[in-house]
Every structure is written in C-alpha cells, then in structure tokens.
Write a protein that holds these residues in place. Structure first.
Motif, short mmCIF file in Angstrom:
data_model
loop_
_atom_site.label_atom_id
_atom_site.label_comp_id
_atom_site.label_asym_id
_atom_site.label_seq_id
_atom_site.Cartn_x
_atom_site.Cartn_y
_atom_site.Cartn_z
N LYS A 2 9.84 5.85 -1.02
CA LYS A 2 8.83 6.76 -0.51
C LYS A 2 7.68 5.99 0.15
O LYS A 2 7.20 6.37 1.20
N ASP A 3 7.25 4.89 -0.48
CA ASP A 3 6.18 4.08 0.11
C ASP A 3 6.58 3.54 1.47
O ASP A 3 5.76 3.52 2.39
N ILE A 4 7.82 3.09 1.60
CA ILE A 4 8.28 2.56 2.88
C ILE A 4 8.26 3.66 3.95
O ILE A 4 7.83 3.42 5.08
N LYS A 5 8.68 4.85 3.60
CA LYS A 5 8.67 5.94 4.56
C LYS A 5 7.24 6.25 5.03
O LYS A 5 7.00 6.44 6.21
N ILE A 6 6.31 6.26 4.09
CA ILE A 6 4.92 6.55 4.43
C ILE A 6 4.33 5.45 5.29
O ILE A 6 3.69 5.71 6.32
N LEU A 7 4.55 4.19 4.89
CA LEU A 7 4.01 3.06 5.66
C LEU A 7 4.63 2.97 7.05
O LEU A 7 3.94 2.73 8.04
N LEU A 8 5.94 3.19 7.13
CA LEU A 8 6.61 3.16 8.42
C LEU A 8 6.08 4.29 9.31
O LEU A 8 5.83 4.09 10.51
N GLY A 9 5.90 5.46 8.74
CA GLY A 9 5.36 6.58 9.51
C GLY A 9 3.98 6.28 10.05
O GLY A 9 3.68 6.56 11.23
N LYS A 10 3.13 5.68 9.21
CA LYS A 10 1.79 5.31 9.67
C LYS A 10 1.86 4.27 10.78
O LYS A 10 1.10 4.33 11.75
N ARG A 11 2.77 3.32 10.63
CA ARG A 11 2.91 2.26 11.63
C ARG A 11 3.38 2.83 12.97
O ARG A 11 2.85 2.48 14.03
N ILE A 12 4.35 3.72 12.94
CA ILE A 12 4.86 4.35 14.16
C ILE A 12 3.74 5.13 14.84
O ILE A 12 3.54 5.02 16.06
N PHE A 66 8.18 -2.97 11.26
CA PHE A 66 8.00 -3.00 9.81
C PHE A 66 6.86 -3.92 9.38
O PHE A 66 6.74 -4.26 8.21
N ASP A 67 6.01 -4.31 10.31
CA ASP A 67 4.87 -5.16 10.00
C ASP A 67 3.70 -4.27 9.58
O ASP A 67 2.81 -3.97 10.37
N PHE A 68 3.73 -3.84 8.32
CA PHE A 68 2.67 -2.96 7.84
C PHE A 68 2.05 -3.43 6.53
O PHE A 68 1.47 -2.64 5.79
N ASP A 69 2.12 -4.72 6.26
CA ASP A 69 1.47 -5.24 5.06
C ASP A 69 -0.02 -4.94 5.04
O ASP A 69 -0.58 -4.64 3.99
N TYR A 70 -0.66 -5.03 6.20
CA TYR A 70 -2.09 -4.78 6.26
C TYR A 70 -2.45 -3.34 5.88
O TYR A 70 -3.56 -3.06 5.44
N THR A 73 -3.30 -3.27 2.23
CA THR A 73 -4.39 -4.13 1.79
C THR A 73 -5.72 -3.38 1.91
O THR A 73 -6.01 -2.79 2.94
N ASP A 74 -6.53 -3.47 0.86
CA ASP A 74 -7.82 -2.79 0.90
C ASP A 74 -8.81 -3.59 1.77
O ASP A 74 -8.67 -4.80 1.93
N PRO A 75 -9.82 -2.93 2.31
CA PRO A 75 -10.77 -3.60 3.21
C PRO A 75 -11.47 -4.81 2.60
O PRO A 75 -11.69 -5.81 3.29
N ASP A 76 -11.83 -4.75 1.34
CA ASP A 76 -12.50 -5.89 0.71
C ASP A 76 -11.60 -7.11 0.66
O ASP A 76 -12.05 -8.24 0.90
N SER A 77 -10.32 -6.90 0.38
CA SER A 77 -9.37 -8.02 0.37
C SER A 77 -9.19 -8.59 1.77
O SER A 77 -9.05 -9.80 1.94
N MET A 78 -9.19 -7.72 2.77
CA MET A 78 -9.08 -8.18 4.15
C MET A 78 -10.27 -9.05 4.52
O MET A 78 -10.11 -10.11 5.12
N LYS A 79 -11.46 -8.58 4.18
CA LYS A 79 -12.67 -9.34 4.49
C LYS A 79 -12.64 -10.70 3.80
O LYS A 79 -12.99 -11.72 4.41
#
Length: 105
Positions: A2-12, A66-70, A73-79
């Motif tokens: 389910k997570d992959i489907k959601i992340l892939l959908g967001k990426r598309i 499929f490059d959706f690792d970011y 990741t939460d914004p604080d971790s990104m910073k």
C-alpha cells in the motif's frame, strides 16, 4: 504494498505537474483511462500494465519513477542532511549549490 502505491502515485502526480500536464493529457499519452490514472495518483491502484507507458509519457526511466525516498523523509531530517552535506562539500560544489538556490527564490 500500500505504501508503494501511495508513494508511486504521489511521484507520478509530481512529475506530471512538473511537466504542466493535466491528468487527461498524461492518460492519453500513456493510453489509459483518465479515471484509472486518477486512481493510480491517489494510491488506490498500481499501474502494472501501464507502468512503462506512464514513465515514457513523463520522460523518465523506471528507476526515476520509483525515486521517491524523499517523499518518506520529514523536513527536519532533510534540513539536517543538507546542512551536513554543505559542511563537507567542496568549494566548487558550494558555488553550484549557491547558484541553484539563488534561482529557486
């Protein structure tokens, strides 16, 4: 899965919007129904049969799709990651990063 489907959908959706493309336009280029694309972008369905066509229409490779690792990741971790990277980067890379961020303002 389910997570992959959601992340892939967001990426598309993200890639589609970057290209200033409507769902209908992408659906036509990928030869799928617009409602099906909507379900894919919402993470309801996985585009198993149309994955290559969607990637091609978005002008990306499958790995790029499929490059959706970011997205996980939460914004604080990104910073924190960016700050650590900047502390250890070369002067040449720092100049490039500086120019990129100036353009983004």
């Amino acid at each position: 899965m389910k997570d992959i489907k959601i992340l892939l959908g967001k990426r598309i959706k993200e890639l589609r919007k970057t290209l200033h493309m409507s769902q209908q336009e992408l659906a036509e280029l990928a030869n799928i129904d617009q409602r099906n694309l909507s379900n894919i972008e919402c993470g309801i369905t996985f585009p198993s049969k149309s994955l290559l066509e969607i990637a091609s229409a978005l002008k990306v490779s499958l790995p790029e799709l499929f490059d959706f690792d970011y997205l996980k990741t939460d914004p604080d971790s990104m910073k924190k990651y960016i700050m650590e990277f900047l502390e250890n980067t070369s002067d040449e890379n720092l100049k490039i990063i500086y120019r990129m961020t100036k353009v983004m303002k």
